[in-house]
Write a protein that holds these residues in place. Structure first.
Motif, PDB file in Angstrom:
ATOM      1  N   ALA A  48      -6.111  40.631 108.352  1.00  0.00           N
ATOM      2  CA  ALA A  48      -4.784  41.234 108.416  1.00  0.00           C
ATOM      3  C   ALA A  48      -3.770  40.394 107.646  1.00  0.00           C
ATOM      4  O   ALA A  48      -2.852  40.936 107.009  1.00  0.00           O
ATOM      5  CB  ALA A  48      -4.359  41.388 109.876  1.00  0.00           C
ATOM      6  N   ALA A  49      -3.939  39.073 107.679  1.00  0.00           N
ATOM      7  CA  ALA A  49      -2.998  38.174 106.986  1.00  0.00           C
ATOM      8  C   ALA A  49      -3.083  38.361 105.471  1.00  0.00           C
ATOM      9  O   ALA A  49      -2.059  38.462 104.787  1.00  0.00           O
ATOM     10  CB  ALA A  49      -3.289  36.726 107.371  1.00  0.00           C
ATOM     11  N   THR A  50      -4.293  38.412 104.917  1.00  0.00           N
ATOM     12  CA  THR A  50      -4.412  38.574 103.459  1.00  0.00           C
ATOM     13  C   THR A  50      -4.022  39.985 103.022  1.00  0.00           C
ATOM     14  O   THR A  50      -3.452  40.172 101.948  1.00  0.00           O
ATOM     15  CB  THR A  50      -5.843  38.269 102.996  1.00  0.00           C
ATOM     16  N   ALA A  51      -4.317  40.989 103.873  1.00  0.00           N
ATOM     17  CA  ALA A  51      -3.917  42.360 103.550  1.00  0.00           C
ATOM     18  C   ALA A  51      -2.401  42.485 103.486  1.00  0.00           C
ATOM     19  O   ALA A  51      -1.872  43.355 102.780  1.00  0.00           O
ATOM     20  CB  ALA A  51      -4.483  43.340 104.564  1.00  0.00           C
ATOM     21  N   ALA A  52      -1.682  41.586 104.211  1.00  0.00           N
ATOM     22  CA  ALA A  52      -0.216  41.633 104.214  1.00  0.00           C
ATOM     23  C   ALA A  52       0.356  41.434 102.820  1.00  0.00           C
ATOM     24  O   ALA A  52       1.399  42.005 102.484  1.00  0.00           O
ATOM     25  CB  ALA A  52       0.334  40.572 105.175  1.00  0.00           C
TER      26      ALA A  52
END
Length: 606
Positions: A430-434
């Motif tokens: 979820a962090a990298t997709a942000a």
């Protein structure tokens, strides 16, 4: 003695009463008279035979014409047209201005039959050479190779074929062949596609709309000469053509600008697209490297596909405006919120940092607008932390990241979403997709998503086909796109649009500024995954713009794959290219300036 004498003297001849006198015997038959008689008999026999033959032929002719006329006529048509390769006749394809992009034409193959020449081979070659623009010596060598059926040259125009006919040289044969021709050469190759030498549609619109473009099978002409003029080919009584939404003028600007950028940065490939945000109509779809569809066999196989719709990539920072819209729509943040950017964080074994962390360190407290303006990765991570990962994932599904756009071009691809449980339970995903890493889409999908930020929050279907038109230019058929899907509110898109305007006005998108116009945009510089599954030194740079901000009409996207150099970023590679395209776009589409008093960067007096 006297008595004997008297008796002899008075003897009478026997009576001939009742007997016919013998007739005069016929004269003897001469040799010349015999020959004359024989000749007359033969002439009479020949005349009789001729009369019988004429009678027989008349009876046969009547039978063939009356009893078998229709069958024989069809056979004759087929035999006489055996050398004309009509393949599959197709309607023309034109751009939005009516400029021809694909047409059917007749070309000729020239054969020589030296056995039928009435002049020496050298004389024939010398006469032909100027017309064919070939050395006479080469023609002599070809013609001496065999007595008949020497294939001299292909793809002769009708004008050249006519000139050859006017030479009146015996022993030459012109064979007409129908061929698909692309007048704009490499300008629309990945969009229009091509027809191979067997007459089969291979890629692009030629393949996707094969049945729509195909003409009814024509009735062949009854007589086909050695050089059939194009005008004698069968045509529709009311010709139709497929008209595209693309504009050759803008396409040429985009193609030439893209080619120049790839050369300047030694990049692998690139694409530039321009789309109407309300209708989904593309005005330009340029891809490099490209190829000439008239000579597709000379192209690298990788060039034949339209990678802007087939290949997946990680969009990087150009996806950040989409995520901010998600967070605003979900109520996770408000437009005037702030986040703290520490420059670098550690998530398990993964280190996440801003691209400029080594030079600038932490950025501190940032507004949501500043997160976009300075393209802060850490700021985006903290924004998307405000909503559960499961909600984030549902939004990616709602935006149809794993579905094609439906542009109507063959082989469109869609990137799969990660497994839901993995995404929800792995904080790093979820962090990298942000900030646009760890998710994959096609360039055309990003174009569709960005258009939703400009049109009030609707997913529109991109299209390059306007429809079929008659000879008066009236539309007789149009593709039926999906109903635009609402995904964001107009309040959300208005807020994001203003943030993106700040990116161009005073952020990483400054190189895309055009004096007098309000432009929103976002740069992107994403790392590429290498063959080992990790991020290597390769990168994809991009820039997206929406204009004009006060009344958005167009979205422009440039994606450049693997530009070389330490200064290869979205702001330095892609943004200047988008500016070049926008400068032509506002002129061609008549987009008025946002602030006329600020044209050329100079304020005019009130």
């Amino acid at each position: 003695m006297g008595s004997a004498h008297t008796a002899r003297r008075h003897r009478r001849p026997p009576s001939r009463v009742g007997q016919r006198r013998p007739s005069t015997p016929p004269p003897p038959v001469t040799r010349s008279r015999y020959k004359r008689q024989q000749l007359m008999r033969r002439v009479a026999l020949v005349w009789c035979l001729l009369l019988l033959a004429v009678l027989g032929l008349s009876v046969r002719l009547g039978y063939l014409q009356l009893a078998q006329g229709a069958i024989l006529s069809e056979m004759a048509h087929t035999q006489q047209a055996r050398r004309l390769n009509l393949n599959e006749t197709r309607r023309p394809i034109v751009d939005t201005q009516g400029t021809p992009l694909a047409v059917d034409r007749v070309v000729y193959t020239l054969y020589g039959h030296p056995a039928l020449f009435r002049q020496p081979i050298g004389v024939v070659a010398q006469t032909l050479a100027p017309v064919l623009d070939l050395p006479a010596a080469a023609l002599v060598d070809e013609l001496k190779s065999q007595q008949t059926g020497v294939r001299l040259i292909d793809d002769l125009s009708e004008d050249t074929a006519r000139r050859i006919q006017q030479l009146r040289l015996d022993g030459l044969e012109l064979i007409p062949v129908q061929q698909r021709f692309y007048p704009q050469q490499d300008l629309f190759s990945q969009v229009v596609g091509f027809i191979n030498v067997e007459g089969e549609a291979q890629t692009g619109l030629e393949a996707e709309y094969r049945d729509r473009i195909k003409l009814p099978e024509p009735k062949l002409p009854s007589v086909i000469g050695p050089a059939l003029p194009v005008s004698n080919l069968p045509t529709e009584s009311a010709p139709q053509q497929m008209r595209l939404t693309l504009d050759s003028r803008l396409q040429r600007v985009a193609q030439e600008g893209l080619r120049k950028t790839l050369r300047q940065f030694a990049a692998k490939r690139g694409t530039v697209m321009v789309m109407d945000v309300h209708t989904g109509a593309l005005r330009a779809l340029a891809v490099e490297p490209t190829f000439d569809p008239n000579r597709y066999f000379d192209a690298d196989l990788a060039w034949l596909k339209n990678w802007a719709i087939t290949d997946l990539y990680e969009p990087g920072s150009t996806f950040k405006p989409i995520n901010i819209a998600i967070a605003l729509e979900a109520g996770a943040i408000a437009p005037d919120d702030t986040v703290y950017d520490e420059g670098q964080i550690q998530i398990g074994e993964w280190t996440i940092q801003n691209s400029d962390y080594e030079a600038s360190g932490r950025s501190g407290t940032l507004s949501i607008t500043e997160v976009l303006k300075y393209s802060s990765n850490l700021g985006m991570v903290h924004i998307m932390e405000q909503m559960p990962a499961a909600d984030f994932y549902r939004w990616l599904e709602k935006l149809e990241l794993d579905q094609p756009t439906g542009i109507g071009l063959s082989a469109e691809n869609a990137g799969p979403l990660k497994d839901r449980d993995q995404f929800v339970n792995s904080y790093v995903d979820a962090a990298t997709a942000a900030f646009g890493q760890g998710i994959v889409i096609t360039p055309i999908k990003l174009l569709q998503l960005q258009a939703a930020l400009a049109n009030g929050g609707y997913l529109v279907t991109p299209t390059v086909v306007e429809g079929m038109t008659d000879d008066q230019g009236n539309l007789t058929w149009q593709p039926t796109p999906k109903t635009p899907k609402p995904v964001f509110s107009s309040e959300t898109t208005d807020a994001v649009l203003k943030m993106m305007e700040a990116v161009v006005a005073d952020g990483t998108g400054k190189p895309a500024q055009i004096p007098g116009y309000r432009i929103a945009g976002k740069t992107g510089t994403a790392q590429k995954v290498n063959e080992f599954g990790g991020y290597g030194s390769g990168r994809v740079t991009s820039f997206v713009s929406l204009l004009p901000v006060e009344q958005p009409r167009f979205v422009v996207l440039a994606v450049i794959d693997e530009p070389a150099g330490d200064d290869a970023y979205g702001s330095t590679v892609a943004a200047p290219l988008v500016k070049t395209v926008m400068e032509s776009l506002v002129v061609l589409e008549g987009v008025p300036p946002s602030a006329p008093q600020a044209l050329n960067g100079v304020l005019s007096p009130d």
